[in-house]
Design a protein around this motif. Structure first.
Motif, short mmCIF file in Angstrom:
data_model
loop_
_atom_site.label_atom_id
_atom_site.label_comp_id
_atom_site.label_asym_id
_atom_site.label_seq_id
_atom_site.Cartn_x
_atom_site.Cartn_y
_atom_site.Cartn_z
N TRP A 126 97.22 -19.18 5.51
CA TRP A 126 97.00 -19.59 4.13
C TRP A 126 97.28 -18.40 3.23
CZ3 TRP A 126 96.30 -24.37 2.31
CH2 TRP A 126 95.95 -25.36 3.23
N LYS A 127 98.01 -18.63 2.16
CA LYS A 127 98.31 -17.59 1.18
C LYS A 127 97.85 -18.06 -0.19
CE LYS A 127 102.06 -15.47 3.64
NZ LYS A 127 103.41 -14.94 3.59
N THR A 128 97.60 -17.10 -1.06
CA THR A 128 97.18 -17.40 -2.42
C THR A 128 98.30 -17.04 -3.39
OG1 THR A 128 94.88 -16.96 -1.87
CG2 THR A 128 95.46 -16.93 -4.20
N ASP A 129 98.67 -18.00 -4.21
CA ASP A 129 99.65 -17.77 -5.28
C ASP A 129 98.89 -17.68 -6.60
OD1 ASP A 129 101.88 -17.85 -3.64
OD2 ASP A 129 102.21 -19.99 -3.94
N THR A 130 99.23 -16.68 -7.39
CA THR A 130 98.65 -16.55 -8.73
C THR A 130 99.68 -16.99 -9.75
OG1 THR A 130 97.28 -14.69 -8.02
CG2 THR A 130 97.63 -14.96 -10.39
N LEU A 131 99.30 -17.96 -10.58
CA LEU A 131 100.18 -18.46 -11.63
C LEU A 131 99.56 -18.13 -12.98
CD1 LEU A 131 101.01 -21.94 -10.10
CD2 LEU A 131 102.37 -19.86 -9.97
N TRP A 132 100.39 -17.64 -13.89
CA TRP A 132 99.92 -17.25 -15.22
C TRP A 132 100.20 -18.37 -16.21
CZ3 TRP A 132 96.88 -13.19 -15.96
CH2 TRP A 132 96.81 -12.25 -14.94
N ASN A 133 99.18 -18.70 -16.99
CA ASN A 133 99.27 -19.75 -18.00
C ASN A 133 99.08 -19.14 -19.38
OD1 ASN A 133 99.01 -22.36 -16.20
ND2 ASN A 133 97.54 -20.88 -15.44
N SER A 134 99.99 -19.45 -20.29
CA SER A 134 99.88 -18.97 -21.67
C SER A 134 99.20 -20.05 -22.49
CB SER A 134 101.27 -18.67 -22.23
OG SER A 134 101.15 -18.22 -23.55
N VAL A 135 98.02 -19.71 -23.02
CA VAL A 135 97.21 -20.66 -23.78
C VAL A 135 97.26 -20.27 -25.25
CG1 VAL A 135 94.92 -21.65 -24.08
CG2 VAL A 135 95.71 -21.02 -21.80
N VAL A 136 97.52 -21.25 -26.12
CA VAL A 136 97.57 -21.04 -27.56
C VAL A 136 96.18 -21.31 -28.14
CG1 VAL A 136 98.69 -21.70 -29.73
CG2 VAL A 136 99.97 -21.82 -27.58
N CYS A 137 95.62 -20.32 -28.86
CA CYS A 137 94.29 -20.48 -29.46
C CYS A 137 94.41 -20.39 -30.98
CB CYS A 137 93.35 -19.39 -28.95
SG CYS A 137 93.11 -19.43 -27.16
N PHE A 138 94.20 -21.51 -31.64
CA PHE A 138 94.21 -21.54 -33.10
C PHE A 138 92.84 -21.11 -33.61
CE2 PHE A 138 97.73 -24.39 -32.08
CZ PHE A 138 98.71 -23.87 -32.90
N SER A 139 92.67 -21.11 -34.92
CA SER A 139 91.45 -20.58 -35.55
C SER A 139 90.16 -21.21 -35.04
CB SER A 139 91.54 -20.72 -37.06
OG SER A 139 91.64 -22.09 -37.41
N ASN A 140 90.20 -22.47 -34.62
CA ASN A 140 88.96 -23.12 -34.17
C ASN A 140 88.39 -22.48 -32.90
OD1 ASN A 140 91.19 -24.18 -32.79
ND2 ASN A 140 90.15 -26.08 -32.36
N VAL A 141 89.20 -21.86 -32.06
CA VAL A 141 88.70 -21.18 -30.87
C VAL A 141 89.05 -19.70 -30.84
CG1 VAL A 141 88.63 -23.23 -29.41
CG2 VAL A 141 90.69 -21.85 -29.49
N ALA A 142 89.86 -19.25 -31.77
CA ALA A 142 90.28 -17.84 -31.78
C ALA A 142 89.09 -16.91 -31.96
CB ALA A 142 91.32 -17.60 -32.88
N ASN A 143 88.03 -17.36 -32.63
CA ASN A 143 86.84 -16.53 -32.80
C ASN A 143 86.17 -16.21 -31.47
OD1 ASN A 143 87.26 -16.52 -35.55
ND2 ASN A 143 85.90 -18.25 -35.91
N GLN A 144 86.16 -17.17 -30.53
CA GLN A 144 85.59 -16.92 -29.21
C GLN A 144 86.44 -15.92 -28.42
OE1 GLN A 144 85.93 -20.51 -29.91
NE2 GLN A 144 83.94 -21.39 -29.45
N VAL A 145 87.73 -15.92 -28.69
CA VAL A 145 88.63 -15.00 -28.00
C VAL A 145 88.35 -13.56 -28.42
CG1 VAL A 145 91.07 -14.40 -27.63
CG2 VAL A 145 90.40 -16.79 -27.77
N GLU A 146 87.83 -13.36 -29.64
CA GLU A 146 87.51 -12.02 -30.13
C GLU A 146 86.58 -11.27 -29.19
OE1 GLU A 146 88.54 -10.34 -32.85
OE2 GLU A 146 89.88 -11.96 -33.44
N ASN A 147 85.69 -11.98 -28.50
CA ASN A 147 84.71 -11.36 -27.61
C ASN A 147 85.21 -11.21 -26.18
OD1 ASN A 147 82.77 -11.27 -29.70
ND2 ASN A 147 82.31 -13.42 -29.34
N ALA A 148 86.43 -11.68 -25.90
CA ALA A 148 86.98 -11.66 -24.55
C ALA A 148 87.88 -10.46 -24.36
CB ALA A 148 87.75 -12.95 -24.28
N GLY A 149 88.05 -10.06 -23.10
CA GLY A 149 88.92 -8.94 -22.78
C GLY A 149 89.60 -9.14 -21.44
N LYS A 150 90.50 -8.24 -21.13
CA LYS A 150 91.26 -8.31 -19.89
C LYS A 150 90.31 -8.32 -18.69
CE LYS A 150 94.95 -6.07 -17.36
NZ LYS A 150 95.99 -5.07 -17.37
N GLY A 151 90.57 -9.23 -17.76
CA GLY A 151 89.76 -9.34 -16.55
C GLY A 151 88.58 -10.27 -16.65
#
Length: 107
Positions: A40-65
């Motif tokens: 069994w192997k694990t594949d990592t797939l990257w997803n680009s998510v668009v965050c408009f103003s309604n959720v962009a404020n929550q992103v302010e508190n997030a960081g890499k990892g």
């Protein structure tokens, strides 16, 4: 009347956050297991998510990892004119929650 929907849910780790004028793009990793012969192997797939103003404020508190839970809708978008039209599938966030900070798991 029944509604047609196209939605997504991702639980994964943030790779990077790219702020733009009106939106933030968040790259979120999702891991998938697959069989390769007897292993069994694990594949990592990257997803680009668009965050408009309604959720962009929550992103302010997030960081890499950080481990996050993101839900939202899938939409098709295009830009350009004539024969130079580019089509893209976008993941637009409706909710964005931080499940665990990256540094809290190392304590």
């Amino acid at each position: 009347m029944p509604q047609n929907i196209a939605e997504f849910r991702i639980i994964g780790r943030i790779g990077k956050i790219t702020p733009r004028e009106k939106v933030k793009y968040v790259s979120v990793a999702a891991n998938y297991n697959r069989r390769d012969g007897d292993e069994w192997k694990t594949d990592t797939l990257w997803n680009s998510v668009v965050c408009f103003s309604n959720v962009a404020n929550q992103v302010e508190n997030a960081g890499k990892g950080d481990l996050v839970h993101v839900t939202g809708r899938v939409r098709e978008n295009n830009h350009g004119e004539g024969n130079d039209v580019t089509y893209r599938t976008e993941l637009v966030a409706d909710t964005f929650s931080i499940l665990a900070k990256a540094d809290s798991e190392n304590e």
